[in-house]
Design a protein around this motif. Sequence first.
Motif, PDB file in Angstrom:
ATOM      1  N   GLU A 168      12.202  85.362 -79.510  1.00 22.63           N
ATOM      2  CA  GLU A 168      11.841  84.410 -78.312  1.00 22.63           C
ATOM      3  C   GLU A 168      10.578  84.019 -78.313  1.00 22.63           C
ATOM      4  OE1 GLU A 168      11.984  88.872 -76.814  1.00 22.63           O
ATOM      5  OE2 GLU A 168      13.018  87.622 -78.198  1.00 22.63           O
ATOM      6  N   LEU A 169       9.514  84.913 -78.879  1.00 22.53           N
ATOM      7  CA  LEU A 169       8.318  84.292 -78.989  1.00 22.53           C
ATOM      8  C   LEU A 169       8.231  83.265 -80.005  1.00 22.53           C
ATOM      9  CD1 LEU A 169       6.260  87.520 -77.778  1.00 22.53           C
ATOM     10  CD2 LEU A 169       6.722  85.543 -76.467  1.00 22.53           C
ATOM     11  N   VAL A 170       8.877  83.610 -81.144  1.00 24.39           N
ATOM     12  CA  VAL A 170       8.779  82.417 -82.304  1.00 24.39           C
ATOM     13  C   VAL A 170       9.289  81.201 -81.753  1.00 24.39           C
ATOM     14  CG1 VAL A 170       9.737  81.957 -84.389  1.00 24.39           C
ATOM     15  CG2 VAL A 170       8.991  84.067 -84.084  1.00 24.39           C
ATOM     16  N   ALA A 171      10.383  81.036 -81.086  1.00 25.65           N
ATOM     17  CA  ALA A 171      10.720  80.048 -80.345  1.00 25.65           C
ATOM     18  C   ALA A 171      10.095  79.096 -79.675  1.00 25.65           C
ATOM     19  CB  ALA A 171      12.477  80.138 -79.875  1.00 25.65           C
ATOM     20  N   LEU A 172       9.465  80.145 -78.650  1.00 29.00           N
ATOM     21  CA  LEU A 172       8.348  79.654 -77.649  1.00 29.00           C
ATOM     22  C   LEU A 172       7.203  78.942 -78.394  1.00 29.00           C
ATOM     23  CD1 LEU A 172       7.508  79.227 -75.001  1.00 29.00           C
ATOM     24  CD2 LEU A 172       6.571  81.247 -74.785  1.00 29.00           C
TER      25      LEU A 172
ATOM     26  N   ILE B 277      -2.822  73.198 -79.280  1.00 34.74           N
ATOM     27  CA  ILE B 277      -2.569  73.920 -80.714  1.00 34.74           C
ATOM     28  C   ILE B 277      -2.840  75.316 -80.407  1.00 34.74           C
ATOM     29  CG2 ILE B 277      -3.471  73.721 -83.098  1.00 34.74           C
ATOM     30  CD1 ILE B 277      -4.112  70.678 -82.353  1.00 34.74           C
ATOM     31  N   TRP B 278      -3.998  75.550 -79.773  1.00 32.53           N
ATOM     32  CA  TRP B 278      -4.395  77.089 -79.806  1.00 32.53           C
ATOM     33  C   TRP B 278      -3.509  77.892 -79.154  1.00 32.53           C
ATOM     34  CZ3 TRP B 278      -5.372  80.245 -75.754  1.00 32.53           C
ATOM     35  CH2 TRP B 278      -5.916  81.569 -76.128  1.00 32.53           C
ATOM     36  N   ALA B 279      -2.802  77.419 -78.051  1.00 35.94           N
ATOM     37  CA  ALA B 279      -1.470  77.965 -77.527  1.00 35.94           C
ATOM     38  C   ALA B 279      -0.443  78.390 -78.326  1.00 35.94           C
ATOM     39  CB  ALA B 279      -1.116  77.338 -76.359  1.00 35.94           C
ATOM     40  N   MET B 280      -0.343  77.467 -79.360  1.00 35.77           N
ATOM     41  CA  MET B 280       0.823  77.616 -80.079  1.00 35.77           C
ATOM     42  C   MET B 280       0.744  78.760 -81.115  1.00 35.77           C
ATOM     43  SD  MET B 280       1.618  77.125 -83.678  1.00 35.77           S
ATOM     44  CE  MET B 280       2.955  78.014 -84.304  1.00 35.77           C
TER      45      MET B 280
ATOM     46  N   LEU C 250       4.270  88.741 -83.232  1.00 38.70           N
ATOM     47  CA  LEU C 250       4.066  89.642 -84.483  1.00 38.70           C
ATOM     48  C   LEU C 250       4.227  91.162 -83.802  1.00 38.70           C
ATOM     49  CD1 LEU C 250       3.325  90.380 -87.370  1.00 38.70           C
ATOM     50  CD2 LEU C 250       0.951  90.436 -86.543  1.00 38.70           C
ATOM     51  N   ARG C 251       4.896  91.814 -84.518  1.00 37.37           N
ATOM     52  CA  ARG C 251       5.353  93.178 -84.295  1.00 37.37           C
ATOM     53  C   ARG C 251       4.831  94.296 -85.466  1.00 37.37           C
ATOM     54  NH1 ARG C 251       4.722  91.438 -79.916  1.00 37.37           N
ATOM     55  NH2 ARG C 251       6.037  91.483 -78.415  1.00 37.37           N
ATOM     56  N   VAL C 252       3.995  95.197 -85.006  1.00 39.70           N
ATOM     57  CA  VAL C 252       3.835  96.145 -86.194  1.00 39.70           C
ATOM     58  C   VAL C 252       3.858  97.627 -85.431  1.00 39.70           C
ATOM     59  CG1 VAL C 252       2.401  94.779 -87.728  1.00 39.70           C
ATOM     60  CG2 VAL C 252       1.342  95.945 -85.733  1.00 39.70           C
ATOM     61  N   PRO C 253       4.158  98.747 -85.827  1.00 39.66           N
ATOM     62  CA  PRO C 253       4.409  99.977 -85.299  1.00 39.66           C
ATOM     63  C   PRO C 253       3.087 100.599 -84.893  1.00 39.66           C
ATOM     64  CG  PRO C 253       4.609 100.288 -87.675  1.00 39.66           C
ATOM     65  CD  PRO C 253       4.498  98.931 -87.388  1.00 39.66           C
TER      66      PRO C 253
END
Length: 503
Positions: free
Chosen positions: A11-15, A56-59, A67-70
């Motif tokens: 969903e964040l990628v789409a946003l 541009i910066w907001a994108m 991004l997700r890392v453990p």
Amino acid sequence: MPFLTPSYQPELVALSFLIACLAGYATLSLAAGAGAARRASWAWLGGSALILGFGIWAMHFIGMLALRVPVPMAYALPTTLLSWLAAVLAATLALHTIHRPRVGPRELARGGVLLGLSITSMHYLGMHALRFGGHVEYDPGGVALSVLVAVGAATAALWLGLRVRVTAPAQQERWRLGGALVLGLAIASMHYTGMHAAHFHLDGMGAAGDMPGVLSSLGLARGVALVAVTLLGMAVWALLMNERVTSHVARSAELQRLNGELERRVAERTEALEHAHAELLAYAVAVSHELAEPTRRAAGVTHLLERALGDAADPRVQRYLALLRQEVDSMGTHVAQLKQLPFFQGAPARFEGVSLGVLVRQVRSDLEPLLRGRRVQWVMDELPRVRGDTMLLRLAFTEVLAATLDAAGNVPQPRIEVWAERQEGEVVVSVRHGAPGGEAPPRAVPLALRAGERIGLASARRILHQHGGSLETEPGLVRLRLPADPEVKVWRAEGEAVVCQPA
């Protein structure tokens, strides 16, 4: 050193892609307004650069949040602000290039390279602000590819901005929507190409939230992203409203120009018509003077013939003489009416109370020479007082009664009826002719079709119009509408009409 496998929140990628499209739409909208903003270049450039740079910066920032890392992650505030400044710099370069009066292929390529490098700097500064207890290594090939994608996207953005600026207003919206999708896809491709070139390694450092000067709250980061999205949407909305207002102002100015042009042409045509009317009036008066003497001579010759032949003439000759007398009299009437045209046209009305009863009796006396021996039966109601100019109304009633007598034809004893009614602040005077006994003649002639109406009754009509009234004609009937005298409340006496028999 353990290697961390990243993942992305869909969903964040789409946003982030949506934000990229909004930023592209804002870029093209600002490009369309570049020409109108040249009078305030620095103010327009600075404000637009802040809006577009924030978009541009907001994108980029939302793409980083995807991004997700453990392990826990945070962002260094100073470096994050530096990446925002890089985005503003990139927007400034783009708008400065679009704002130039003339941009050739060389200027377009140079601007695309500078803009692409600025966007790349923003991206990798934002990556450098990332804190997660490890470090990031980059694949050189992936980095080079991201730079090429950034330069290509920047060049495409500049070209589309220039293309929208020179496109007709009716076609700009289509170019903006299509260009926004292309730019959104290009900007997102550059960002995620750069992210793909990054490799995350955990090296045992402290937790991200324990480091000084970082944004460790994911909620706070999302709030910043929400503010950025809101500001960008408001900027796009403001641009659209500004375009509508500008278009409305331009249409209003065009309408004012057209109205001014129309008023100027109407004034010119009116002046030309008034000049032509004055010339026609002068010509008519000149013709009347030229015809006056021949008409008097024809009347004199006719009178001499009638005296010379007397009653002993052949009935057919007498009929011819009567027709000749009638035509000569008609010609004399036309000549007299032509001479009166300047008076009908230009005499200013002096309004006062006028007694129609007295005025009509005066007109009857004036018309006695035109009766030619006929015994006219006048049937008149008590006529009211009206508001008007005495002399002009006397001329109007003279024309109306003369036309009525003429329309009565050769009836030996015509009956002329005159009465009045009051209707909502005005007086309606009716004049009707008929045969003795009140019956209409078998062939009542329509007054509107008789010879001389265009001079006589038309002049009377102009006088009534000057008084705020009107004149209506029917076969055998004329109605004159005049404003009533407001000082007279009751004007019609009860009883039957007064019948004036000829002596």
